[in-house]
Design an enzyme around this catalytic site. Structure first.
Site, PDB file in Angstrom:
ATOM      1  CE  LYS A  13      -5.243   1.268   6.851  1.00 41.13           C
ATOM      2  NZ  LYS A  13      -5.703   2.375   5.998  1.00 41.13           N
ATOM      3  NE  ARG A  88      -0.909   0.804   1.518  1.00 40.41           N
ATOM      4  CZ  ARG A  88      -0.768   1.506   2.650  1.00 40.41           C
ATOM      5  NH1 ARG A  88      -0.298   0.937   3.726  1.00 40.41           N
ATOM      6  NH2 ARG A  88      -1.131   2.762   2.687  1.00 40.41           N
ATOM      7  NE  ARG A 127      -4.343  12.462   7.370  1.00 41.11           N
ATOM      8  CZ  ARG A 127      -4.204  11.147   7.183  1.00 41.11           C
ATOM      9  NH1 ARG A 127      -4.392  10.323   8.176  1.00 41.11           N
ATOM     10  NH2 ARG A 127      -3.909  10.666   6.011  1.00 41.11           N
ATOM     11  NE  ARG A 139       0.955  10.542   5.798  1.00 35.96           N
ATOM     12  CZ  ARG A 139       0.327   9.374   5.928  1.00 35.96           C
ATOM     13  NH1 ARG A 139      -0.197   9.034   7.094  1.00 35.96           N
ATOM     14  NH2 ARG A 139       0.235   8.552   4.907  1.00 35.96           N
ATOM     15  NE  ARG A 150      -1.749   8.084   0.987  1.00 40.25           N
ATOM     16  CZ  ARG A 150      -2.070   8.759   2.099  1.00 40.25           C
ATOM     17  NH1 ARG A 150      -2.172  10.084   2.061  1.00 40.25           N
ATOM     18  NH2 ARG A 150      -2.267   8.131   3.218  1.00 40.25           N
TER      19      ARG A 150
HETATM   20  P1  AMP Z   1       0.205   4.729   5.227  1.00 42.74           P
HETATM   21  O1  AMP Z   1       0.787   5.507   6.364  1.00 42.74           O
HETATM   22  O2  AMP Z   1      -0.219   3.344   5.617  1.00 42.74           O
HETATM   23  O3  AMP Z   1      -0.885   5.483   4.498  1.00 42.74           O
HETATM   24  O4  AMP Z   1       1.394   4.516   4.174  1.00 42.74           O
HETATM   25  C1  AMP Z   1       2.037   5.611   3.563  1.00 42.74           C
HETATM   26  C2  AMP Z   1       2.778   5.144   2.333  1.00 42.74           C
HETATM   27  O5  AMP Z   1       3.783   4.184   2.702  1.00 42.74           O
HETATM   28  C3  AMP Z   1       1.949   4.430   1.284  1.00 42.74           C
HETATM   29  O6  AMP Z   1       1.275   5.328   0.409  1.00 42.74           O
HETATM   30  C4  AMP Z   1       3.009   3.612   0.549  1.00 42.74           C
HETATM   31  O7  AMP Z   1       3.800   4.416  -0.300  1.00 42.74           O
HETATM   32  C5  AMP Z   1       3.896   3.171   1.700  1.00 42.74           C
HETATM   33  N1  AMP Z   1       3.437   1.891   2.294  1.00 42.74           N
HETATM   34  C6  AMP Z   1       2.977   1.700   3.563  1.00 42.74           C
HETATM   35  N2  AMP Z   1       2.650   0.414   3.767  1.00 42.74           N
HETATM   36  C7  AMP Z   1       2.905  -0.222   2.597  1.00 42.74           C
HETATM   37  C8  AMP Z   1       2.753  -1.572   2.155  1.00 42.74           C
HETATM   38  N3  AMP Z   1       2.271  -2.528   2.971  1.00 42.74           N
HETATM   39  N4  AMP Z   1       3.117  -1.851   0.885  1.00 42.74           N
HETATM   40  C9  AMP Z   1       3.612  -0.923   0.057  1.00 42.74           C
HETATM   41  N5  AMP Z   1       3.759   0.368   0.388  1.00 42.74           N
HETATM   42  C10 AMP Z   1       3.415   0.715   1.654  1.00 42.74           C
END
Ligand code: AMP
Length: 193
Positions: A13, A88, A127, A139, A150
């Site tokens: 994404k 989400r 990654r 990360r 996740r």
């Molecule tokens: P991402 O970079 O999108 O993989 O997000 C990393 C982490 O941020 C996720 O595993 C969640 O802990 C938190 N996070 C990001 N977006 C959301 C969302 N829309 N709702 C809840 N937690 C989020």
């Protein structure tokens, strides 16, 4: 244009969002990036989110909905935006629907990235390895056990959004297993843009 990119972690994404930013000249709104910035800056939101994110769980709906509500008010988002990693959960999707409705705006499309779980795990490992080789910070949530959490969060809380948006007629599905350029082409095709 107002878009949502929907899919599991590691589906591509972020990569495709960067390309869409250039082509459509609208900003990428990544809640993950915004939360990581809040954690780094040790803001009140960051302090609340840090441990939850490190465990691979989802931050509360209230927090992320507020972040997005504030962000879409900014000037650069007036002509459109690409939501990456939001919504989400179904309550987040409902909140977004209300936000847009109140402003008289609508979503143009929800692009779903379909990628097999085995492939997602391989991508995460790659990654991590590449970041380590470059000497870049890895990360914390790109760790095999955290990644599993996740994926579980995606399966339980985010996957229902596929049917949610399908029933609204806004869902477009792309095959995220293809090479990056092919995925970009398929997105252009489904968006007609
Ligand atoms: P991402 O970079 O999108 O993989 O997000 C990393 C982490 O941020 C996720 O595993 C969640 O802990 C938190 N996070 C990001 N977006 C959301 C969302 N829309 N709702 C809840 N937690 C989020």
């Amino acid at each position: 244009m107002r878009l949502i990119l929907l899919g599991p972690p590691g589906a591509g994404k972020g990569t495709q969002a960067e390309r869409l930013v250039k082509r459509l000249a609208i900003p990428q709104l990544s809640t993950g990036e915004m939360l990581r910035a809040a954690v780094a800056a040790k803001t009140p939101v960051g302090l609340k989110a840090k441990d939850i994110m490190n465990r691979g769980e989802l931050v509360s709906d209230d927090i992320v909905v507020q972040i997005v509500a504030d962000r879409i008010e900014e000037r650069d988002a007036k002509k459109g935006f690409i939501l990456d990693g939001f919504p989400r959960t179904v309550p987040q999707a409902d909140a977004l629907g209300r936000m847009l409705f109140d402003k008289g705006l609508k979503l143009d499309a929800v692009v779903e990235f379909k990628v097999a779980e085995d492939e997602l795990i391989e991508r995460m490992k790659l990654r991590k390895k590449q970041a380590e080789e470059r000497g870049d910070p890895v990360r914390k949530d790109d760790d095999p056990d955290v990644f599993k959490t996740r994926l579980e969060a995606y399966r339980a809380q985010t996957k229902p959004l596929i049917d949610y948006y399908r029933s609204k007629g806004t869902l477009k599905t792309v095959d995220g297993m293809q090479p990056i350029d092919k995925v970009t082409q398929e997105i252009s095709r489904v968006l007609g843009a």
